[in-house]
Scaffold this active site. Structure first.
Site, PDB file in Angstrom:
ATOM      1  N   ARG A 108       0.839  -1.191   0.000  1.00  0.00           N
ATOM      2  CA  ARG A 108       0.000   0.000   0.000  1.00  0.00           C
ATOM      3  C   ARG A 108       0.874   1.240   0.000  1.00  0.00           C
ATOM      4  O   ARG A 108       1.951   1.229   0.598  1.00  0.00           O
ATOM      5  CB  ARG A 108      -0.881   0.038   1.251  1.00  0.00           C
ATOM      6  N   SER A 177       7.783  -5.344   6.540  1.00  0.00           N
ATOM      7  CA  SER A 177       7.477  -6.413   7.503  1.00  0.00           C
ATOM      8  C   SER A 177       8.170  -7.729   7.166  1.00  0.00           C
ATOM      9  O   SER A 177       7.538  -8.769   6.970  1.00  0.00           O
ATOM     10  CB  SER A 177       5.961  -6.601   7.600  1.00  0.00           C
ATOM     11  N   ASP A 230       5.268  -3.041  11.679  1.00  0.00           N
ATOM     12  CA  ASP A 230       3.875  -2.670  11.969  1.00  0.00           C
ATOM     13  C   ASP A 230       3.612  -2.448  13.461  1.00  0.00           C
ATOM     14  O   ASP A 230       2.753  -1.649  13.836  1.00  0.00           O
ATOM     15  CB  ASP A 230       2.900  -3.708  11.401  1.00  0.00           C
TER      16      ASP A 230
END
Length: 498
Positions: A108, A177, A230
Site C-alpha cells: 500500500r 514487515s 507494523d
C-alpha cells in the site's frame, strides 16, 4: 394354525427385543463416545490451566528475558531490537507525508496531510497494488523499480487538498514487515525473505538504499525518513492520539509487542544517548518461551511439524495463525480415540490448518440454542453432516479452552512489560493513565478473546492499579503510523515553513 400364530408372536417379540437392545446399545455406545471425548477434553483443559499464579510466573519470566535481551545481543530468546525511534508523534506534526507498507503479496502507498494539534489528520488517501508473482522471485532492481513506479504514479495524483512545501523533498515512512537488522532510523539490512518472496540479491542489503536507488532512477524526489515494522507503527499511531501510550501489541495472524524504554536502561546501546532519553524497543515477543508456559502435546506436535520448529513458541500459543489449528488437532485425537465423528475420521479433519481461527471464533460466539453455527461450520469445513447437540457442546467448550488460554497468556505478556517499566505498583497520588495500543484482526474481531485478555490483565494488576490502565484499539499502524513516524523524524523538524 395356532402353532403358526404362536410362532409368529414369538418371532415378533424377539424382533422387538432385538430392536430395543440395538437402541440401548446405540445409546450406550454414544454415551461411551461422549464420555471418552469429554475425558480427552478435560485432560486438555487441565493442561491448559492459567491460574493467576501461573500467569504471574509467565510475566516474571518475560521481564527476566526482557532484561537479558537489553543487556546483550543474543542474550535472550527475545531479540529486544533497538528501533532507533526516539521521538514518537506528539500531535504537533504538520505537513504532507507518505507511507509505503510492504509486507506481503500486496503493498500500500498512503499520503496524509497533518494539521497539528487542532486538526490532526486533515486528509488521507491510499492505493493498494498487487505484486506480480514473477517479481517476488526475480531481482531486487525489478521489485523495487516496480514499487517506485507505483509510488511515483500515486504522487502524480496528489490533489488540491494536499500541500507540499515548496522546495522541500517529500518524506516517506517505510513499513517493511520482513526480518531486518536495523542500523539507524532510516536504514536496515534484510536478514531473509519470508511470505513467498525469494530475491537473493536483496539479502544483506539496506532495503532503504534499494528503494531510494529505484526512486532516484525514475526522478522521484522522495526521502525515506523512517524504516519501521507494523508494531512500532501501531505504537506511533496510538501515541499520536494519546501521549500516555507506553506500549503496543499486535494480536493478529502473528503477534509482537513494542514499548518505550528509558535509554539508560539499555546496556547494549552503543553511542550517545538520544536527546529524548527514550528509545522504542521492538521485543519480537512471539519468540518468547518459558517452562511456565502451559504447553500441551498438541502444541509440541504443531511446533515440530511447523516451518520453524523450536521458534515462535509464544506466537504458536496465542496468535490467529494457530488457534484454529490447535482446536483441529484436539478434534483429530477425539475422532481417532473416541470415534467422535463416527467410525471413520473425516478425511478433511486430517488436513493441517483447514480450521481457521475466524471459523473457530464464529463457533465460539454461537449463542443459538441448538448451536447451529457450529453445525453449519462442521458441515461446510469438515463435511460432517450429522452433528448432534452433545458434539456441538464439546466443540464449543474446546474453542473456549484454546481462546481463553491464548488471551490470558497475552495478558501475562503485557503484564510483564508493565512490570519491567515499574508501573505494576500503585504510587501515591499517581492517577495518570497508561495506555496499551493494540491492533490486529484477532483483537479486533474475536470479541471473547479480547474480553478475556482485558479481564485477565485487570486480574493481574489488581483493582487499584488496573484503574490506571487502558487497552485501546489503534488501527492501521502499518500505514498511517509509518507516515506519522516520517513526520516525527523529518529532516525539517524545527525549520519554519517558508
Amino acid at each position: 394354525m395356532k402353532k403358526v400364530v404362536v410362532g409368529t408372536v414369538v418371532v415378533c417379540a424377539a424382533a422387538v427385543c432385538t430392536a430395543a437392545a440395538l437402541v440401548v446399545r446405540h445409546r450406550m455406545k454414544n454415551c461411551g463416545k461422549w464420555t471418552r471425548a469429554m475425558n480427552i477434553l478435560k485432560e486438555f483443559e487441565e493442561k491448559c490451566k492459567t491460574s493467576v499464579e501461573k500467569l504471574k510466573q509467565v510475566a516474571d519470566a518475560m521481564t527476566v528475558e526482557m532484561h537479558a535481551g537489553l543487556a546483550s545481543e543474543g542474550g535472550s530468546k527475545l531479540k529486544m531490537l533497538i528501533s532507533y525511534v526516539d521521538n514518537l508523534p506528539t500531535g504537533d506534526e504538520k505537513g504532507l507525508f507518505y507511507a509505503l507498507d510492504l509486507g506481503g503479496t500486496n503493498f500500500r502507498v498512503l499520503r496524509v496531510q497533518l494539521g497539528g494539534k487542532d486538526e490532526r489528520v486533515v486528509r488521507q488517501e491510499f492505493v493498494e497494488v498487487a505484486i506480480p508473482p514473477h517479481l517476488m522471485t526475480g531481482s531486487s532492481e525489478a521489485l523495487f523499480g516496480f514499487i517506485a513506479e507505483a509510488l511515483a504514479k500515486f504522487v502524480e495524483e496528489e490533489g488540491d487538498g494536499y500541500h507540499p512545501v515548496s522546495g522541500r523533498q517529500r518524506e516517506l515512512g517505510f513499513t517493511f514487515s520482513f526480518p531486518v537488522r536495523q542500523t539507524s532510523i532510516a536504514s536496515g539490512t534484510l536478514i531473509k525473505w519470508t511470505k513467498g518472496f525469494n530475491i537473493e540479491d536483496t539479502v544483506g542489503q539496506d532495503v532503504v538504499g534499494e528503494i531510494t536507488r529505484a526512486m532516484e532512477k525514475i526522478g522521484l524526489d522522495m526521502r525515506v525518513a523512517a524504516l519501521v515494522n507494523d508494531t512500532i507503527g501501531t505504537l506511533a499511531g496510538g501515541s499520536y492520539y494519546n501521549d500516555n501510550v507506553i506500549a503496543a501489541v499486535i494480536l493478529g495472524t502473528g503477534t509482537n509487542a513494542a514499548y518505550v524504554e528509558r535509554a539508560h536502561a539499555i546496556p547494549k546501546w552503543q553511542g550517545l544517548l538520544p536527546q529524548s532519553g527514550e528509545m522504542v524497543i521492538n521485543m519480537e515477543w512471539g519468540n518468547f518461551r518459558s517452562s511456565h508456559l502451559p504447553i500441551t502435546e498438541y502444541d509440541q506436535a504443531l511446533d515440530l511439524e511447523s516451518l520453524n520448529p523450536g521458534e515462535q513458541i509464544f506466537e504458536k500459543m496465542i496468535s490467529g495463525m494457530y488457534l484454529g489449528e490447535i482446536v483441529r488437532r484436539v478434534l483429530c485425537r477425539m475422532a481417532e480415540e473416541a470415534a467422535f465423528f463416527g467410525d471413520v475420521v473425516p478425511p478433511k479433519l486430517k488436513r493441517p490448518f483447514i480450521l481457521r481461527t475466524p471459523d473457530m471464533s464464529a463457533m465460539h460466539h454461537d449463542t443459538s440454542p441448538d448451536l447451529r453455527v457450529i453445525g453449519s461450520k462442521l458441515n461446510d469445513i469438515l463435511e460432517v453432516s450429522n452433528s448432534p447437540l452433545p458434539m456441538r457442546k464439546i466443540i464449543f467448550e474446546l474453542c473456549d479452552i484454546v481462546a481463553t488460554r491464548g488471551a490470558r497468556l497475552s495478558a501475562a505478556g503485557i503484564y510483564g512489560i508493565i512490570k519491567k517499566l515499574g508501573r505494576d505498583i500503585p504510587k501515591d497520588g499517581d492517577k495518570q493513565k497508561s495506555v496499551i495500543a493494540v491492533d490486529g484482526g484477532l483483537f479486533e474481531h474475536y470479541t471473547k478473546f479480547r474480553n478475556s485478555m482485558e479481564s485477565s490483565l485487570k486480574e493481574l494488576l489488581g483493582d487499584e492499579v488496573a484503574d490506571n490502565f487502558v487497552i485501546e484499539h489503534s488501527n492501521d499502524g502499518s500505514g498511517i503510523g509509518a507516515a506519522l513516524l516520517a513526520a516525527s523524524h523529518s529532516q525539517y523538524l524545527g525549520v519554519e515553513e517558508s
